[in-house]
Design a protein around this motif. Structure first.
Motif: not given
Length: 696
Positions: A222-224, A226, A235-239, A251-252
């Motif tokens: 699970q990450t966000s 950019d 905004k970073p997208v949660e995925k 990758n966040g």
């Protein structure tokens, strides 16, 4: 593209990164890539500085210059004329080589242009001055030759730096992909391999802070992400698991493992680069106009140069004076500015749009966008989100709206139905918490029921009420039916507690998009297969000028023809799938919400985001781009109309004469002004909605 001295200027994007990732990672970007152009810029810089250094002794040895200034020459000795000839020869052959080579290239291609003008001008100056050195009566102008070449080299250096910088955003896209990827083996161990060796089906580990090497599906973690450089989303997208990751995104905070789906030319980034490359290669009417004008200007300059020489000789002036006038005409008329007027603007606007997720596939169609009279939107998935949402909650008993939604969410959280998902989503948006439901049962075709906090809760259709003989009276029911909304009833212990009105959710950005387009003087319309009532409701919400309801997919193109028959230039905005015939029929086809599937052949422009405000952004950019093209063309042609007669010596009776060096300064200044004006297109950012802030 604009070709000077046989060089292709760097206003096109580098080739897309396919299976040659490793080579690209080492800096190879193709024969016409950024490194070749950077080398050319360095070559012009080096030739300029060496020629400038040699110009200093040339100036010191030029007695004619000092006589004109009324001063004694600072350097004079026996044989100084031959030393002057030697220094000038080096400047002519070394500093002037790019122009002489370009002259040869233009002759071979039978396309005389600006390099022909420069080469003829400097050659005439050099060989005439050389003849004077070796006995021909007259006065040479070596210092004019040297300063002319210096200024030409400086102008080209500055110009090429500007052109190279115009494609900076696209080159940044090329550099997004890393050179290596961490492939996960069957035993769970990782190995670093070149990105070019990654194959579909491979599993790739992406650590926090790293760039995603290629398109894939997240299988663990699970990450966000950019994606700002790819889609403009700030905004970073949660995925998480099952979500798609785009190659090039950053990758966040979490490590993720991807299963590779696309590589090489199939990836989103490669398709973007290919699309941009084709867009910049596609010809526009403005570019064709500029090219024709440049050809005519070259012919006028050559003819004007020889005519100037002949006229002044006929009037009795000496050959040196007549030659200087002719050289100045040919120098000042070089159509550099005209040649760059459109290509530079194209490069800047294409780079701007690509970096904001607005992908231009056809330059000519993009140029037509400025004259649009109407935009026709597909409804589902374009103006709306394509999913059910709760628009109305009408309490029918003792429970208030919040209590009714809380009970409905408790029941519907157990169901997978789209209507159930809409109710649960609404409860989440209102930050409600709901109790656990038990004894859940699906009432086939009628609804569902469960026990919540000891009470029997049902969410049922109007048909269920009729079957059970339950009568519900409320004035709001008729209004919901008139608006074409789906109605669902909440029953608590057998009694009607509330009616829920559900409809396809209108995107929050749609109203702003329509308002912005109407402010630009564009009529806004909608196509939908939904009922007249539904279409009318959406049309009223968005203040549309017109709508077409109950339209089958195969009828959409016919409706576009109807709008065009009103005398309007029409854009069609749809999802690029069942809207394809309408996209082709329209004057400008815009595919919206393409996500990573950017290969939509029917559209002229692809908008990566689902934000309809981007339609206003692309139209605003089209108008700004055309404005810059017109400004540059007016400047380039107007400058020559004024400067050529002045260079020919029409103002000589009043003592106003331009030397070849001054002509070169004016020519170079004109080119730099055009380059700066083109780059100013990007100074104010994207018009309207394409700023990353506010994207959905």
């Amino acid at each position: 593209m604009d070709e000077h001295a046989g060089h292709t200027y760097a206003i096109e994007s580098p080739p897309p990164r396919g299976d040659e990732h490793a080579a690209h990672a080492k800096g190879a970007q193709g024969n016409h890539g950024g490194h070749d152009h950077a080398h050319m810029v360095a070559d012009f810089r080096r030739r300029f500085w060496i020629s400038l250094a040699l110009t200093i002794p040339i100036l010191a040895l030029s007695s004619g210059l000092w006589e004109m200034l009324g001063l004694a020459a600072p350097v004079a000795f026996r044989g100084d004329a031959y030393v002057l000839f030697g220094f000038s020869s080096i400047v002519f052959f070394y500093g002037g080589w790019p122009f002489l080579k370009g002259f040869g290239d233009e002759l071979r291609q039978r396309q005389p242009g600006m390099m022909t003008l420069i080469a003829v001008a400097i050659s005439a100056a050099y060989f005439y001055s050389s003849a004077v050195t070796f006995g021909l009566p007259g006065m040479g102008f070596y210092w004019e030759l040297a300063t002319l070449i210096d200024i030409m080299l400086l102008g080209h250096w500055i110009e090429m730096k500007s052109v190279l910088g115009a494609s900076g955003a696209l080159e940044a896209l090329v550099r997004l992909l890393p050179s290596e990827a961490h492939r996960v083996g069957p035993d769970g161990n990782t190995e670093d391999i070149p990105v070019g060796d990654v194959a579909p089906g491979d599993r790739i580990l992406v650590k926090p802070g790293e760039r995603v090497p290629t398109d894939g599906i997240i299988v663990s973690g699970q990450t966000s992400l950019d994606e700002s450089m790819l889609t403009g989303e700030s905004k970073p997208v949660e995925k998480g698991e099952g979500a798609e990751a785009i190659g090039g995104s950053v990758n966040g905070e979490g490590a993720i493992t991807l299963e590779v789906k696309k590589t090489g030319g199939q990836t989103y980034l490669s398709q973007v680069m290919e699309m941009v490359r084709k867009a910049q290669e596609s010809r526009s009417r403005s570019q064709d106009l500029a090219n024709r004008a440049a050809v005519w200007l070259t012919a006028i300059a050559l003819g004007g140069g020889f005519a100037t020489l002949f006229v002044w000789l006929t009037l009795g002036r000496d050959f040196a004076f007549a030659m200087e006038r002719a050289v100045t005409v040919m120098v000042i008329a070089c159509p550099h500015a005209l040649g760059l007027a459109v290509p530079l603007v194209v490069a800047v606007s294409t780079s701007m749009s690509a970096s904001h997720g607005l992908l231009i596939r056809d330059r000519a169609a993009f140029e037509r966008a400025r004259n649009l009279g109407a935009v026709v939107f597909d409804k589902t998935g374009t103006l709306t989100e394509g999913r059910f949402g709760v628009s109305d909650i009408v309490p029918l008993g003792e429970l208030d709206e919040t209590a009714c939604l809380r009970l409905a969410a408790a029941l519907e959280s157990q169901s997978e139905h789209p209507i159930a998902a809409g109710i649960v989503r609404t409860a989440k948006e209102r930050q409600l918490e709901w109790p656990q439901a038990s004894d859940f049962k699906n009432l086939t075709g009628r609804g569902a029921q469960a026990v919540v906090e000891g009470r029997e809760i049902k969410m049922v259709s109007p048909g269920y009420l009729r079957e059970q003989g339950i009568q519900v009276q409320h004035p709001k029911l008729e209004a919901l039916a008139a608006e074409g909304k789906t109605t669902i009833f909440l029953l608590v212990d057998g009694r009607a507690a509330a009616v829920f009105g559900l409809a396809d959710v209108v995107r929050p950005e749609s109203k702003a998009a329509i308002a912005r387009l109407k402010a630009m003087g564009i009529q806004c319309m909608m196509l939908t297969g939904d009922s007249q009532a539904v279409a009318q409701t959406v049309s009223r919400q968005l203040d549309l000028d017109d709508f077409f309801a109950e339209v089958l997919p195969e009828q959409k193109a016919e409706k576009i023809r109807e709008v065009k028959a009103r005398g309007l230039t029409v854009a069609m905005v749809g999802d690029g799938v069942n809207d394809a015939p309408a996209l082709v029929e329209s004057d400008l086809g815009v595919a919206i919400g393409a996500g990573t599937d950017v290969a939509i052949e029917a559209a002229d422009i692809v908008l990566v985001s689902n934000n309809p405000e981007d339609v206003a952004a692309i139209l605003g950019l089209s108008r700004k781009t055309y404005g810059k093209m017109v400004q540059n063309l007016i400047w380039a042609t107007g400058y020559n109309a004024f400067a050529i007669p002045l260079a020919a010596g029409v103002a000589a009776p009043w003592g106003l004469l331009l030397t070849p060096a001054v002509g070169a300064v004016l020519m170079s200044a004109s080119t730099v002004i055009v380059a700066i004006n083109a780059k100013l297109l990007g100074r104010g950012g994207m018009p309207a909605a394409a700023h990353a802030e506010g994207r959905s």
